[in-house]
Scaffold this active site. Structure first.
Site, mmCIF file in Angstrom:
data_model
loop_
_atom_site.group_PDB
_atom_site.id
_atom_site.type_symbol
_atom_site.label_atom_id
_atom_site.label_comp_id
_atom_site.label_asym_id
_atom_site.label_seq_id
_atom_site.Cartn_x
_atom_site.Cartn_y
_atom_site.Cartn_z
ATOM 1 C CG HIS A 159 -2.124 -0.861 1.092
ATOM 2 N ND1 HIS A 159 -2.105 -2.180 1.466
ATOM 3 C CD2 HIS A 159 -3.374 -0.620 0.601
ATOM 4 C CE1 HIS A 159 -3.297 -2.725 1.218
ATOM 5 N NE2 HIS A 159 -4.087 -1.799 0.696
ATOM 6 C CE LYS A 163 -3.865 -0.470 4.788
ATOM 7 N NZ LYS A 163 -5.170 0.136 5.100
HETATM 8 P P1 NAD Z 1 -7.592 9.422 4.859
HETATM 9 O O1 NAD Z 1 -6.752 9.654 6.063
HETATM 10 O O2 NAD Z 1 -7.216 10.075 3.554
HETATM 11 O O3 NAD Z 1 -9.114 9.828 5.172
HETATM 12 C C1 NAD Z 1 -9.770 9.666 6.389
HETATM 13 C C2 NAD Z 1 -10.563 10.939 6.616
HETATM 14 O O4 NAD Z 1 -11.440 10.755 7.722
HETATM 15 C C3 NAD Z 1 -9.660 12.145 6.952
HETATM 16 O O5 NAD Z 1 -9.983 13.229 6.094
HETATM 17 C C4 NAD Z 1 -10.034 12.453 8.410
HETATM 18 O O6 NAD Z 1 -9.958 13.821 8.730
HETATM 19 C C5 NAD Z 1 -11.483 11.965 8.414
HETATM 20 N N1 NAD Z 1 -12.002 11.792 9.779
HETATM 21 C C6 NAD Z 1 -11.477 11.070 10.787
HETATM 22 N N2 NAD Z 1 -12.229 11.242 11.907
HETATM 23 C C7 NAD Z 1 -13.235 12.082 11.576
HETATM 24 C C8 NAD Z 1 -14.343 12.632 12.304
HETATM 25 N N3 NAD Z 1 -14.530 12.378 13.599
HETATM 26 N N4 NAD Z 1 -15.210 13.443 11.647
HETATM 27 C C9 NAD Z 1 -15.029 13.723 10.341
HETATM 28 N N5 NAD Z 1 -13.983 13.253 9.595
HETATM 29 C C10 NAD Z 1 -13.112 12.435 10.227
HETATM 30 O O7 NAD Z 1 -7.663 7.833 4.685
HETATM 31 P P2 NAD Z 1 -8.232 6.965 3.476
HETATM 32 O O8 NAD Z 1 -7.121 6.476 2.612
HETATM 33 O O9 NAD Z 1 -9.376 7.671 2.830
HETATM 34 O O10 NAD Z 1 -8.761 5.683 4.267
HETATM 35 C C11 NAD Z 1 -9.736 5.787 5.299
HETATM 36 C C12 NAD Z 1 -10.042 4.400 5.854
HETATM 37 O O11 NAD Z 1 -10.625 3.576 4.839
HETATM 38 C C13 NAD Z 1 -8.800 3.632 6.327
HETATM 39 O O12 NAD Z 1 -9.143 2.863 7.459
HETATM 40 C C14 NAD Z 1 -8.475 2.731 5.135
HETATM 41 O O13 NAD Z 1 -7.735 1.580 5.490
HETATM 42 C C15 NAD Z 1 -9.869 2.373 4.694
HETATM 43 N N6 NAD Z 1 -10.004 1.901 3.304
HETATM 44 C C16 NAD Z 1 -10.871 0.874 3.126
HETATM 45 C C17 NAD Z 1 -11.143 0.406 1.854
HETATM 46 C C18 NAD Z 1 -12.197 -0.666 1.691
HETATM 47 O O14 NAD Z 1 -12.490 -1.049 0.545
HETATM 48 N N7 NAD Z 1 -12.818 -1.122 2.772
HETATM 49 C C19 NAD Z 1 -10.490 0.966 0.747
HETATM 50 C C20 NAD Z 1 -9.605 2.025 0.956
HETATM 51 C C21 NAD Z 1 -9.374 2.497 2.246
#
Ligand code: NAD
Length: 272
Positions: A159, A163
């Site tokens: 990744h 991450k």
């Molecule tokens: P990222 O850090 O770019 O985005 C997360 C966002 O959530 C940030 O902007 C953060 O400010 C926001 N956030 C956190 N707490 C918050 C709150 N209380 N209120 C409002 N906003 C809040 O990360 P990302 O790459 O977008 O990934 C996010 C999650 O999704 C991770 O856990 C990642 O592993 C997961 N993910 C899952 C899949 C899937 O298919 N299930 C795919 C990609 C990523």
């Protein structure tokens, strides 16, 4: 847009996945974007979402209050952090909104704490929302069940360098599938983070390795290593939009369904 299109809120709209989700929902004929939530103090709060993202107005004001945003929604799509997702689960249960959880990195205690909310709302949680990875999960289980225990199973994932958790939620999902195929419990056979004088590999263990670098979207190999031969099942994600599309599909699938905890195997109608 159809009359009955469910209203959807995106949690963490400013994140990597959040932005993808905004785009996927805004472009959909079958769903209506009704809210976008970012962290309190974020400079998007109070802005029009489209303007905040550097494009034309979208008619949705960015909020820092998930409860207020969810008041007019039938579903919330949440790719944030485990702590935030736990809070959102309770709010979704109160609002009887479908909660699509893409967030990964939960510990066992946190997963337990998601359960009460799933008695009141539809919860769809998957470490990976793409069709390809969910098919790979089925194949992994099938191959693990077909091979004798002498074959070593290793899950290798790669990744991007930002991450937060390792191994990835997808790697753990694949490990679970392999363990299920073998009829064992993953927690008892998982080999995570080998380093130093580890000695010979324990027979029957399922190993995990994580690579972090650059802008890699997500790659997963399940390796079955035998004597004189090796099988490698591989999935390569080159565009995050596959996760956003899967999450939107889950939000639509959950409409009108009985409360409970579901995953993408349910949503995609794949055979267990
Ligand atoms: P990222 O850090 O770019 O985005 C997360 C966002 O959530 C940030 O902007 C953060 O400010 C926001 N956030 C956190 N707490 C918050 C709150 N209380 N209120 C409002 N906003 C809040 O990360 P990302 O790459 O977008 O990934 C996010 C999650 O999704 C991770 O856990 C990642 O592993 C997961 N993910 C899952 C899949 C899937 O298919 N299930 C795919 C990609 C990523």
């Amino acid at each position: 847009m159809t009359e009955s299109a469910p209203g959807i809120v995106i949690m963490g709209a400013a994140g990597r996945m959040g932005r993808m989700l905004v785009q996927a929902v805004a472009e959909s004929e079958r769903a209506k974007l009704v809210g976008a939530v970012v962290r309190p103090g974020h400079d998007w709060v109070g802005e029009d979402l489209g303007h905040a993202m550097g494009g034309p107005a979208m008619g949705v004001t960015v909020s820092d209050d998930p409860l207020e945003a969810m008041a007019r929604a039938q579903a919330v799509i949440d790719f944030t952090s485990p702590e935030t997702t736990l809070e959102v689960a309770h709010l979704a249960a109160q609002a009887r909104a479908v909660h699509v959880i893409g967030t990964t990195g939960f510990d066992d205690g946190q997963i337990e704490r998601l359960v009460p909310a799933s008695r009141h709302s539809v919860q769809v949680r998957a470490g990976n929302m793409s069709l390809g990875v969910n098919l790979l999960t089925g194949l992994t289980k099938m191959v693990a069940a077909a091979l004798e225990d002498g074959w070593d199973i290793e899950v290798v994932e790669a990744h991007h360098n930002r991450k937060a958790d390792a191994p990835s939620g997808t790697a753990l999902m694949l490990g679970e599938a392999a363990a299920e195929g073998r009829g064992v419990t993953l927690a008892e056979v998982a080999d995570r983070g080998r380093d130093g004088l580890t000695g010979p590999r324990e027979a029957g263990h399922i190993g995990f390795s994580a690579i972090r670098g650059g802008d890699i979207v997500g790659e997963h190999d399940v390796i079955f290593a035998g004597q004189g031969e090796r099988i490698v099942l591989r999935h390569v994600a080159s565009d995050r939009v596959i996760f956003a599309r899967g999450a939107l599909r889950a939000a639509l699938w959950g409409q009108g369904r009985s409360p409970g905890a579901y995953d993408m195997i349910d949503v995609l109608g794949l055979d267990r």
